[in-house]
Design an enzyme around this catalytic site. Structure first.
Site, PDB file in Angstrom:
ATOM      1  N   GLY A  78      -8.148  -7.756  -6.337  1.00  0.00           N
ATOM      2  CA  GLY A  78      -7.173  -6.686  -6.161  1.00  0.00           C
ATOM      3  C   GLY A  78      -6.020  -7.109  -5.268  1.00  0.00           C
ATOM      4  O   GLY A  78      -6.194  -7.899  -4.337  1.00  0.00           O
ATOM      5  N   ARG A 142      -9.460 -11.133 -12.097  1.00  0.00           N
ATOM      6  CA  ARG A 142     -10.828 -11.019 -11.592  1.00  0.00           C
ATOM      7  C   ARG A 142     -11.823 -11.934 -12.309  1.00  0.00           C
ATOM      8  O   ARG A 142     -13.022 -11.690 -12.262  1.00  0.00           O
ATOM      9  CB  ARG A 142     -11.296  -9.567 -11.693  1.00  0.00           C
ATOM     10  CG  ARG A 142     -10.607  -8.605 -10.725  1.00  0.00           C
ATOM     11  CD  ARG A 142     -11.378  -7.314 -10.563  1.00  0.00           C
ATOM     12  NE  ARG A 142     -10.688  -6.344  -9.736  1.00  0.00           N
ATOM     13  CZ  ARG A 142     -10.760  -6.317  -8.393  1.00  0.00           C
ATOM     14  NH1 ARG A 142     -11.493  -7.196  -7.764  1.00  0.00           N
ATOM     15  NH2 ARG A 142     -10.107  -5.397  -7.713  1.00  0.00           N
ATOM     16  N   ASP A 173     -16.344 -11.641  -2.756  1.00  0.00           N
ATOM     17  CA  ASP A 173     -16.858 -12.313  -3.956  1.00  0.00           C
ATOM     18  C   ASP A 173     -16.066 -13.587  -4.272  1.00  0.00           C
ATOM     19  O   ASP A 173     -16.642 -14.618  -4.606  1.00  0.00           O
ATOM     20  CB  ASP A 173     -16.811 -11.368  -5.162  1.00  0.00           C
ATOM     21  CG  ASP A 173     -17.893 -10.290  -5.083  1.00  0.00           C
ATOM     22  OD1 ASP A 173     -18.949 -10.558  -4.473  1.00  0.00           O
ATOM     23  OD2 ASP A 173     -17.687  -9.190  -5.613  1.00  0.00           O
ATOM     24  N   LYS A 199      -8.757 -11.891   2.019  1.00  0.00           N
ATOM     25  CA  LYS A 199      -7.879 -10.833   1.507  1.00  0.00           C
ATOM     26  C   LYS A 199      -8.693  -9.629   1.079  1.00  0.00           C
ATOM     27  O   LYS A 199      -9.756  -9.796   0.498  1.00  0.00           O
ATOM     28  CB  LYS A 199      -7.130 -11.383   0.283  1.00  0.00           C
ATOM     29  CG  LYS A 199      -6.395 -10.365  -0.509  1.00  0.00           C
ATOM     30  CD  LYS A 199      -6.786 -10.336  -1.996  1.00  0.00           C
ATOM     31  CE  LYS A 199      -8.177  -9.826  -2.258  1.00  0.00           C
ATOM     32  NZ  LYS A 199      -8.457  -9.478  -3.660  1.00  0.00           N
ATOM     33  N   THR A 200      -8.290  -8.464   1.353  1.00  0.00           N
ATOM     34  CA  THR A 200      -8.716  -7.224   0.694  1.00  0.00           C
ATOM     35  C   THR A 200      -8.274  -6.033   1.524  1.00  0.00           C
ATOM     36  O   THR A 200      -8.468  -6.012   2.755  1.00  0.00           O
ATOM     37  CB  THR A 200     -10.228  -7.112   0.405  1.00  0.00           C
ATOM     38  OG1 THR A 200     -10.463  -5.830  -0.194  1.00  0.00           O
ATOM     39  CG2 THR A 200     -11.141  -7.246   1.615  1.00  0.00           C
ATOM     40  N   ASP A 202      -9.664  -3.387   1.445  1.00  0.00           N
ATOM     41  CA  ASP A 202     -10.881  -2.650   1.787  1.00  0.00           C
ATOM     42  C   ASP A 202     -11.348  -2.906   3.226  1.00  0.00           C
ATOM     43  O   ASP A 202     -12.123  -2.129   3.776  1.00  0.00           O
ATOM     44  CB  ASP A 202     -12.028  -3.035   0.838  1.00  0.00           C
ATOM     45  CG  ASP A 202     -11.783  -2.544  -0.574  1.00  0.00           C
ATOM     46  OD1 ASP A 202     -10.705  -1.978  -0.822  1.00  0.00           O
ATOM     47  OD2 ASP A 202     -12.657  -2.723  -1.443  1.00  0.00           O
TER      48      ASP A 202
END
Ligand code: FBP
Length: 549
Positions: A78, A142, A173, A199-200, A202
């Protein structure tokens, strides 16, 4: 291409670097590391990249002369604000090491490596993307890199382009896959180093060495601006209850940070729901009770933040999803053949009794959403599940029961929102612009030092950027064994909200007051120019976490 005034001004911004990365560097090695759990199994799976020391870069008086080399970069998963600056920092770092070095970008995620789709990233291209949001410089994807055949296919193009180092910018992941790739290339002596970058949006890729993943800061600030706007609207009209689902596939960090920034009436934290073993009905009853209390004070309005991963943390739902994941992984072909109208019944017949009962009790829409395709990592696509509507509708039902019993006498008009995609590509805050540029530049230094299987790490992030600490953390250090697609796999441990952590404790100490009174905070838009206390503040989560160390 036409640009906005802000884009033009932002292009000229020079991101700040840690002091140690501003000139020649040398490495200071820490002690040997071990994985967070399952040490024996992880060591066996990663004989070449396990147990490496953690690294810190320190200033050096000796020049870093390095021979010409080429590197590749991949954006994975993402979007997160600041990705372009990681690439810009990497590019500048490589050029500092040797102006002849080249950087290639693989297109649309890890698939670009396997399918040999790439571009050379020139200074002209990089300059167009400095300090901008998005991943569009090379695109993301992805595709899961996990098969030896993919690694070998990737190696063909790496060899052809004389690339000796690959930087994978991704979440837990993707960094797990980066580590598997690093191990494989080390094992076959491929001559290719692999470095990861955290990175994220979230915020769930963090640990003792990685203080935060990039993008979390900007995304939370964008969402908090809009939540603040909604709160002000809500407090002006005094007639709606806003149910706002917040992105964040699993952990509730985004919802929690936005709650700390905006002080809504209710914020659900999935990790707490799980720890208290709450049922969906209990969560609904709690919300309905707050709605009723506010109504009794004449306040028929409010805001509720709901983390998008909530559904997977309600214990009964978690068991159901886990069985569904295994079942669908093993019976995908047969399930695809079943007519849509018969799918619900088919699932009910194949689940264990308890899970079948839970599944049968779900509204049609949510039941269908739970059987939709998993993402390539086997996760339910929680961003597609309308948890905010599910809760809003259940609260409405509960309130009408309470009305009949004389426990509630108000008006309930819910409105629904989902904040996710609108924050993932925002122009990075100064924090993310600086952090990302540093992560990329630092990745180049790790490459220059000949390292592989490391994640680029920048620490001490609540201090001014010149005091940030740059280095590298062995990715194996972050791993444990988890069940994925029905099999035990080595993966980076996801960082969930800690209920004994400072951010949750701060929230828990104030939430009863926020529920009763209207204590909204209106953060306003991200500021790029102006006083440091307005422009350069880290998230409240990071400030509280670092202050409690
Ligand atoms: P990453 O973990 O890859 O950074 O992605 C995070 C995320 O934005 C989640 O918050 C969200 O659930 C998911 O991606 C949405 O996925 P997609 O972009 O495939 O719709």
């Amino acid at each position: 291409m036409k640009k906005s005034a802000l884009q033009i001004a932002r292009a000229a911004y020079q991101p700040k670097l840690p002091k140690a990365l501003r000139g020649a560097v040398k490495i200071s090695e820490g002690a040997a590391t071990q994985s967070v759990a399952d040490q024996e199994e992880i060591q066996k799976l990663f004989p070449n990249t396990y147990g490496l020391p953690s690294l810190t870069f320190v200033e050096s008086t000796e020049a870093n002369n390095s021979p010409v080399m080429n590197a590749g970069v991949i954006l994975s998963g993402g979007q997160a604000p600041g990705g372009h600056n990681v690439i810009a920092g990497l590019f500048d770092g490589l050029k500092t090491m040797n102006p002849e070095n080249k950087l290639y970008g693989f297109l649309l995620g890890p698939g670009g490596l396997v399918d040999h789709n790439y571009i050379e990233l020139t200074a002209e291209i990089i300059d167009e993307y400095r300090n901008t949001g998005g991943f569009d410089i090379i695109g993301s994807g992805r595709t899961k890199l996990e098969e030896t055949a993919q690694f070998d296919k990737g190696l063909e193009i790496l060899k052809k382009l004389s690339i000796s180092a690959l930087v994978i910018i991704g979440g837990d992941d993707s960094n797990t896959n980066a580590c598997v790739l690093a191990e494989y290339y080390a094992q076959i002596n491929a001559g290719v180093q692999v470095i990861g970058c955290p990175k994220t949006i979230d915020g769930d890729l963090k640990n003792s060495e990685i203080e935060t993943s990039f993008g979390f800061d900007t995304a939370c600030k964008v969402y908090s601006e809009v939540i603040g706007n909604i709160e002000r609207d809500c407090n002006s009209a005094k007639k709606y209850w806003h149910f706002i689902k917040m992105m964040g596939r699993s952990a509730s960090h985004i919802a929690l940070e936005c709650a700390l920034q905006t002080q809504p009436n209710i914020c659900i934290i999935s990790e707490e729901v799980e720890a208290k073993n709450l049922t969906l009905d209990e969560v609904v009853n709690q919300i309905a009770a707050t709605v009723a209390t506010r109504a009794a004070n004449g306040d028929n309005f409010g805001t509720v933040l709901i983390p998008e991963g909530l559904i997977e943390f309600i214990p009964a739902m978690k068991n159901l999803i886990s069985e569904l994941n295994d079942f669908l992984a093993h019976n995908a072909a047969e399930f695809a053949m079943i007519k849509k109208s018969a799918q619900r019944e088919y699932i009910i017949q194949h689940l264990s009794a308890d899970n079948a009962t839970v599944y049968a009790s779900l509204p049609e829409g949510v039941a269908r959403q739970l059987t939709l395709d998993r993402d390539p990592h086997g996760n339910v696509q929680v961003s597609l599940i309308e948890t905010e509507k599910l809760l809003g509708e259940m609260v409405a039902r509960r309130l009408s029961e309470m009305k009949k019993d004389g426990q509630y006498n108000g008006k309930f008009a819910p409105l629904y929102h989902f904040f996710g995609y609108e924050g993932r590509c925002a122009a990075p805050s100064n924090f993310d612009a600086d952090y990302c540029y540093s992560l990329g530049f630092n990745a180049a230094m790790l490459i220059g030092a000949g390292k592989t299987g490391y994640m680029s790490s920048i620490k001490n992030l609540t201090s001014p950027a010149d005091q940030w600490i740059a280095g590298g953390i062995p990715i194996t250090m972050m791993m444990n064994m988890e069940r994925r697609h029905g099999e035990m796999k080595p993966v980076i441990q996801k960082a969930l909200v800690k209920l004994d952590g400072a951010p949750f404790k701060a929230f828990a100490s104030m939430r009863d007051e926020w529920a009763k009174s209207t204590a909204y905070i209106y953060p306003g838009p991200i500021q790029y120019f102006g006083p440091a206390e307005v422009c350069d503040q880290a998230t409240i989560t990071l400030q509280l976490e670092n202050a409690s160390k």
